[in-house]
Design an enzyme around this catalytic site. Structure first.
Site, PDB file in Angstrom:
ATOM      1  N   ASP A  38       0.858  -1.188   0.000  1.00 27.91           N
ATOM      2  CA  ASP A  38       0.000   0.000   0.000  1.00 27.91           C
ATOM      3  C   ASP A  38       0.890   1.231   0.000  1.00 27.91           C
ATOM      4  OD1 ASP A  38      -3.263   0.205   0.949  1.00 27.91           O
ATOM      5  OD2 ASP A  38      -2.095   2.049   0.950  1.00 27.91           O
ATOM      6  N   ASN A  93      -4.930  -4.653  -7.126  1.00 34.31           N
ATOM      7  CA  ASN A  93      -6.184  -4.125  -6.598  1.00 34.31           C
ATOM      8  C   ASN A  93      -6.159  -2.622  -6.353  1.00 34.31           C
ATOM      9  OD1 ASN A  93      -8.798  -4.250  -4.986  1.00 34.31           O
ATOM     10  ND2 ASN A  93      -7.331  -3.616  -3.410  1.00 34.31           N
ATOM     11  N   TYR A 170     -12.025   7.645 -14.342  1.00 37.59           N
ATOM     12  CA  TYR A 170     -12.129   6.351 -13.659  1.00 37.59           C
ATOM     13  C   TYR A 170     -12.732   5.306 -14.589  1.00 37.59           C
ATOM     14  CZ  TYR A 170     -13.485   2.878 -10.157  1.00 37.59           C
ATOM     15  OH  TYR A 170     -13.638   1.706  -9.437  1.00 37.59           O
ATOM     16  N   LYS A 174     -10.827   1.863 -16.034  1.00 35.90           N
ATOM     17  CA  LYS A 174     -11.269   0.501 -15.757  1.00 35.90           C
ATOM     18  C   LYS A 174     -11.575  -0.262 -17.045  1.00 35.90           C
ATOM     19  CE  LYS A 174     -10.732   0.711 -11.346  1.00 35.90           C
ATOM     20  NZ  LYS A 174      -9.677  -0.090 -10.682  1.00 35.90           N
ATOM     21  N   THR A 205     -17.224   0.802   0.724  1.00 38.51           N
ATOM     22  CA  THR A 205     -15.808   0.936   1.059  1.00 38.51           C
ATOM     23  C   THR A 205     -15.464   2.418   1.138  1.00 38.51           C
ATOM     24  OG1 THR A 205     -15.140   0.954  -1.265  1.00 38.51           O
ATOM     25  CG2 THR A 205     -15.221  -1.197  -0.169  1.00 38.51           C
TER      26      THR A 205
END
Length: 282
Positions: A38, A93, A170, A174, A205
């Protein structure tokens, strides 16, 4: 019965929270050693400590990396191989959804470039260096280990269907992840390296909830969800576990949707939500 990832090792980016954190716990539970990567090293260290506390028989380590920098990604992959002896699973991820992301007329170039760097280049770098590492994996029949490996890339339902709530950078990023994953899956299929995308629907999230920062924004999405609720990160992690394990040994090049039916929906059901998250997920 052996655990589904016994003797394997995994690298998960964006592991400090959300899908990455839940996947780290789940992969460790199933027997894998895990490198939690991370950009927020404090979050990764907290997550790794919790994994080690819950599953003392496996090895979990934290690593700081900016996935938009190839040197950082290569160093993380090299560390996983050094510490674990091999890399069987790469879960690309990490990603961002910038709050200033808008439609074509309003999105600033800096937002576009940042989003593409993290969400597209970061996945490319992860695939590239994972493939190089997985080519070195020997098969070990005594441990049930195959040569090659499994690479999982986080895409999104927005790569499959359009939306009138603008988030152009975004969405485009993707879509690129889907296309890249399909092509790499075909190129490396005969090396025993499988590549699949997981396409989450809207999830509860921090990434999405910070973006949907008003009740109006959240309600705008909820009305379109067949199940009447946002998904949970653990529900996507369980999809990633399937793709990481040998249960999916004949699965490559797929866009694995974990979206509560959203991408198959035309008209949503009426009435109150009929399906709530299992108690174990709350």
């Amino acid at each position: 019965m052996p655990s589904r990832l016994q003797y394997k090792s995994a690298l998960i980016t964006g592991a400090g929270s959300g899908i990455g954190f839940e996947s780290s716990l789940l992969f460790a539970q199933e027997g894998a050693n895990v490198l939690l990567v991370d950009i927020n090293i404090a979050a990764a260290e907290r997550a790794a400590a919790l994994v080690n506390e819950r599953f003392p028989d496996i090895k979990a380590l934290a690593c700081k990396a900016d996935v938009g920098k190839e040197a950082d990604v290569k160093a993380a992959v090299d560390l996983a191989v050094k510490e674990f002896g091999r890399l069987d699973i790469m879960f690309n991820n990490a990603g961002i959804m910038h709050p200033e992301d808008d439609h074509a007329l309003n999105t600033e170039e800096r937002i576009w470039d940042l989003t593409m760097t993290v969400n597209v280049k970061g996945v490319w770098y992860g695939c590239k260096h994972a493939i190089l590492a997985m080519r070195q994996n020997p098969a070990d029949e005594t441990k049930g280990l195959r040569s090659g490996g499994s690479i999982i890339n986080t895409a999104s339902f927005v790569a499959i269907m359009g939306a009138a709530t603008p988030q152009l950078a975004y969405t485009a990023s993707k879509g690129a992840v889907l296309a890249m994953t399909r092509e790499l899956a075909m190129v490396h299929a005969r090396e025993g390296i499988r590549l699949n995308s997981v396409c989450p629907g809207p999830l509860k999230t921090p990434l999405l909830m910070d973006f949907l920062n008003t009740p109006e924004k959240r309600d705008r999405r909820l009305v379109h969800l067949p199940m009447g609720r946002f998904g949970e990160a653990i529900e996507v992690a369980k999809g990633a576990l399937f793709l990481a394990s040998d249960d999916s040994s004949y699965v490559t090049g797929t866009d694995f949707k974990v979206d509560g039916g959203l991408t198959s929906c035309y008209v949503t059901p009426v009435g109150e939500p009929a399906l709530q998250p299992p108690a174990s997920l709350i």
